[in-house]
Design a protein around this motif. Sequence first.
Motif, PDB file in Angstrom:
ATOM      1  N   SER A 129     110.406 -42.090 -25.391  1.00 40.14           N
ATOM      2  CA  SER A 129     110.099 -43.505 -25.618  1.00 40.14           C
ATOM      3  C   SER A 129     108.749 -43.677 -26.298  1.00 40.14           C
ATOM      4  O   SER A 129     108.524 -44.665 -27.005  1.00 40.14           O
ATOM      5  CB  SER A 129     110.105 -44.269 -24.291  1.00 40.14           C
ATOM      6  N   LEU A 130     107.832 -42.709 -26.097  1.00 42.75           N
ATOM      7  CA  LEU A 130     106.517 -42.802 -26.739  1.00 42.75           C
ATOM      8  C   LEU A 130     106.465 -42.062 -28.066  1.00 42.75           C
ATOM      9  O   LEU A 130     105.407 -42.020 -28.707  1.00 42.75           O
ATOM     10  CB  LEU A 130     105.457 -42.221 -25.791  1.00 42.75           C
ATOM     11  N   LEU A 145     110.277 -40.394 -20.919  1.00 39.48           N
ATOM     12  CA  LEU A 145     109.003 -41.056 -21.229  1.00 39.48           C
ATOM     13  C   LEU A 145     108.476 -40.580 -22.571  1.00 39.48           C
ATOM     14  O   LEU A 145     108.033 -41.391 -23.401  1.00 39.48           O
ATOM     15  CB  LEU A 145     107.992 -40.761 -20.114  1.00 39.48           C
ATOM     16  N   LEU A 171      99.955 -44.397 -17.085  1.00 38.35           N
ATOM     17  CA  LEU A 171     100.737 -44.748 -18.277  1.00 38.35           C
ATOM     18  C   LEU A 171      99.954 -45.655 -19.208  1.00 38.35           C
ATOM     19  O   LEU A 171     100.148 -45.628 -20.431  1.00 38.35           O
ATOM     20  CB  LEU A 171     102.044 -45.430 -17.843  1.00 38.35           C
ATOM     21  N   SER A 172      99.040 -46.497 -18.611  1.00 36.60           N
ATOM     22  CA  SER A 172      98.277 -47.408 -19.466  1.00 36.60           C
ATOM     23  C   SER A 172      97.360 -46.621 -20.393  1.00 36.60           C
ATOM     24  O   SER A 172      97.140 -47.003 -21.542  1.00 36.60           O
ATOM     25  CB  SER A 172      97.458 -48.378 -18.610  1.00 36.60           C
ATOM     26  N   TYR A 173      96.790 -45.480 -19.915  1.00 38.25           N
ATOM     27  CA  TYR A 173      95.964 -44.651 -20.773  1.00 38.25           C
ATOM     28  C   TYR A 173      96.836 -43.778 -21.676  1.00 38.25           C
ATOM     29  O   TYR A 173      96.470 -43.487 -22.814  1.00 38.25           O
ATOM     30  CB  TYR A 173      95.053 -43.766 -19.932  1.00 38.25           C
ATOM     31  N   LEU A 174      97.988 -43.332 -21.183  1.00 33.18           N
ATOM     32  CA  LEU A 174      98.850 -42.435 -21.947  1.00 33.18           C
ATOM     33  C   LEU A 174      99.264 -43.053 -23.275  1.00 33.18           C
ATOM     34  O   LEU A 174      99.288 -42.390 -24.313  1.00 33.18           O
ATOM     35  CB  LEU A 174     100.089 -42.080 -21.105  1.00 33.18           C
ATOM     36  N   LYS A 175      99.574 -44.338 -23.233  1.00 32.87           N
ATOM     37  CA  LYS A 175     100.035 -44.969 -24.477  1.00 32.87           C
ATOM     38  C   LYS A 175      98.896 -45.160 -25.481  1.00 32.87           C
ATOM     39  O   LYS A 175      99.125 -45.361 -26.668  1.00 32.87           O
ATOM     40  CB  LYS A 175     100.698 -46.315 -24.171  1.00 32.87           C
ATOM     41  N   ARG A 176      97.620 -45.092 -24.984  1.00 30.44           N
ATOM     42  CA  ARG A 176      96.490 -45.266 -25.895  1.00 30.44           C
ATOM     43  C   ARG A 176      96.013 -43.949 -26.490  1.00 30.44           C
ATOM     44  O   ARG A 176      95.350 -43.944 -27.528  1.00 30.44           O
ATOM     45  CB  ARG A 176      95.324 -45.914 -25.140  1.00 30.44           C
TER      46      ARG A 176
END
Length: 1017
Positions: free
Chosen positions: A976-977, A973, A936-941
């Motif tokens: 939310s993104l 998810l 998820l940390s990479y997904l949001k970037r």
Amino acid sequence: MPISVLLIEGDEPHAQAVADALADPWSGWRVDVCASLAQARSHLQQHRPDIVLAVQSTLGGAAFDLLQGLDGVPAIIIVRAGAETHAAQAMRHGFEDFAVQDPALDYLLTLPAQIDAVLERHSSARARSAAEALLARQHRLLQAISRAQAVFIASAGPRAAFELLLEELMSLTQSAFGVVGQVQRADDGHPFLRVHAMTDISWDDASRALFAQHAQDGMVFDNVHSLVGAALQTGEPVLANDAAHDPRAAGVPRGHPPLHSYLGLPIHAAGELVAMVGLANCPGGYTQADVQFLQPLLSTVGQLELARRAALARTTAEAELARTTALLAEQSRALEITLASVSQGITKVDAEGRIRVYNQRYLELLDLPESLLASQPKVEEVVRFQTERGDFGPGFEFIEPTARGYVAAEYAAHGGAANMPDVYVRRTRAGRFIEVRTRPLATGGRVRTFTDVTDYLSTLDALRLSEARWRSLTHLSSDWYWEQDAQFRFVRLDGNPHRVTGVPDELHYGLARWELPHTFVSEGQWRAHRETLEAHQVFHDFEMQRQSPDGSTVWVSISGEPIFDAERRFTGYRGVARDITERKRAEAEIQRLAFYDELTGLPNRRLLMDRLERAATASLRDGSHGALLFLDLDNFKGINDTMGHEWGDRLLVQVGQRLAASVRATDTVARLGGDEFVVVIQGLHPQPSDAAIETEAVAQKVLAALNQPYVVDGSEMHSTPSIGIALFSNLQLPAQELLKRADLAMYQAKAQGRNTLCFFDPAMQAAASARSALEGDIRQGLARQEFVLHYQPVVSATGEVLGAEALVRWNHPQRGMVAPGEFIPLAEQTGLILPLGRLVLAMACRQLALWAATPATAAWSLAVNVSAQEFRQPDFVQQVLAALSASGCDPRQLKLELTESLLLHDVEDSIRKMQALRMHGVGFSLDDFGTGYSSLSYLKRLPLDQLKIDQSFVRDVLTDPNDATIACTIITLARSLGLDVVAEGVETEGQRDFLLRNGCQRFQGYLFGRPGPAGQI
């Protein structure tokens, strides 16, 4: 004179009348009135009146009840008129006088005079009693002094005398308990009391046992912060009549009775504190008069103790003198015996030069008559006797040259003027050698020893001769000798190691063998060698390499054995070393000729067989496969025939070099002879099919390398190989049989047209052939444009087509339409995915341009899958932009589908490429989301536009709660993104409805249409 009167009367008017009659301001009398006996007793405990007036009867009892508490105070009883008989009885019980109380109280007129008379009688009686008591006490004191003198004279130890002294002192002072002891001083000068007498004061059992344990030598008391310590420190008497509250007190031990009063009496003699007395709990306390009274007794005891100590010291000194005298006599006898038994001659010469002490050995060694020494002659006299007898030879030539002058001076009777040598050697007329050593004494004399060193010098000469022979041998030999100490450090080198190693000898000294510079020995070899040395074992032929200063390598062989002293203590090592460089070179050459091909330097058949056996053993141990590649150069005979054997040999050398460069260092490349080479590969995949794939990749690499042109003497020539391959997992077959199989496979390769490879196993050969054929077909298909795109629609919640996903298909001329699962994996393995991907992207962009020309399809988007190899190409962004530009389509309608594993390989590079394309409007979709290791940390970037729910979750969304939960989580998810969600593989209305209820608005699957040509959407 002032008088204090205690009146005991409960009748207040009568008491006031008596007080008024007696308390005259001019007389200074004081009257204290107590109304009851209880008040009177309390008053007497706190005050001592001069006289007591008590009425016959008062509150709390009669006057008789008061007599016991008066403690010597005179008393007058007052009786009423008519009770005179009671008065007489009162005087018999202890009252001094009586007064009759008349009603008018006229008796008060004579009462003061009566009181004066009673006090006068009482005072006279008390004075007489005190004088008698003092006289008796002084008599007792004289008796105590006499008894103390007798006991001190008769007693050897202090205990009996001090116990008598304590008994007398307690009797004289009426003390309850006490101690007496000697005063001694510690090493630091502080005084302490050694108690020799102590009263039994009912301590506990432990205290009494402690005193009994130290009764012989006396128990030590050294607490200076106490009443006893105060007297020890000051040497002055200590009086404490309120001992419990005295600041100098230190309390009492457990079990000790309370301490009310204390008297410490130091005992001095000749200005020295020699003893001390401690007394306690005298009923009336202690006074300075007690100190003065006891002083004669204490002074006498001090003198007696001092005299006893002097006598004891005298006795001790006499005993020590007797012991020392006996010891000296014993030592003298021992010295005489020792001098008579030693092998050396010994003389002692005093400051005047006379020989005072000598032994028999001295006479024997120098052959001197005892009569000559009996008169204690001077040294010059003895030397003159020897010289005249010829003991020193003509011109003193029997004397060592360095000492001849001194002996000649002694002969001339002025030896003191010459320098006396510490040691010299002389020869006797009988041919014996005597070593003479002289040691000066602080008193001015000297001690001289004479030792027969004939045998020692003979041994020393033999040792010198042996050493000379040894050095000659070591210098003439190619070997050299070495020694090490107990820490394995070099301490000796004989021979000429410098000639071999080029390193000077002094650079070895102080170093262990493993500390020498420029050695080439592995840690394991050093460890084993050190273990041998530390076990003190003999070792042979330890071989090591050293580098000489000129850079050349020298081989040395070393052998050694441990050295032990007479007590079998290890003292070091010794041994020999030799240069074995030439032998090593010869061995290496023999090894090379035996196991390596002379032309190419590659292993020959013998070494190949050994390597093959090892590879088979390793494969069996690891569970892996190995492979044997048999190579033969095509048409090599023609090169030899046309260009000559020299050119052929040079070609073979280059072939060997290219083969070695094409495989790993752990693999083996060998030359069997002629133009035949063998490659042994190990560590392949455990599965045969995968091992075959890995082997084919190596063989293709070899084919490519050997297909490159060869340059010999500036001329270019070409040669190709035929390769036969045989796999093995262990040597169920002999190595020779395995070579035969690979050889047969090689001939099959030649039969198939040369410059190719062939597996021996028919099944593997078929698989490899099929794979090779498929690869060739793919290449031809790309060239012939046989690949086409099919499209699967993506619809909205209402069923409206929003776009499609482009799916490549292969329209094979013989096989028909081939699904991507059959050719995509091979394309990725062979790298053909790159041209295929460029072709798919170009066709997709052209299709977008066609859709844009029609209003009904102008808004459609198109998703294209991108492989990891394509995306990682440095020019991937340029390729996509080039395809967009060539087709003229709108970049905003293009979506590139990427996988999670692709993006996470190099996140920062992925983000840069995606952002570069997003700047031109290209969108990105994350395909098969949830099947990889989602971060998820990479997904949001990541600059994504869309997530695609993998069909594996959609398939069982109505029957598997876990799949349903995962699908809902992905939808939540994405929402939310801010990302769109597309559900793949939707095949039923139920699946669509479930996903729609949970927020999914886009769908793809057979429910809405199968993949097909663009015209079928």
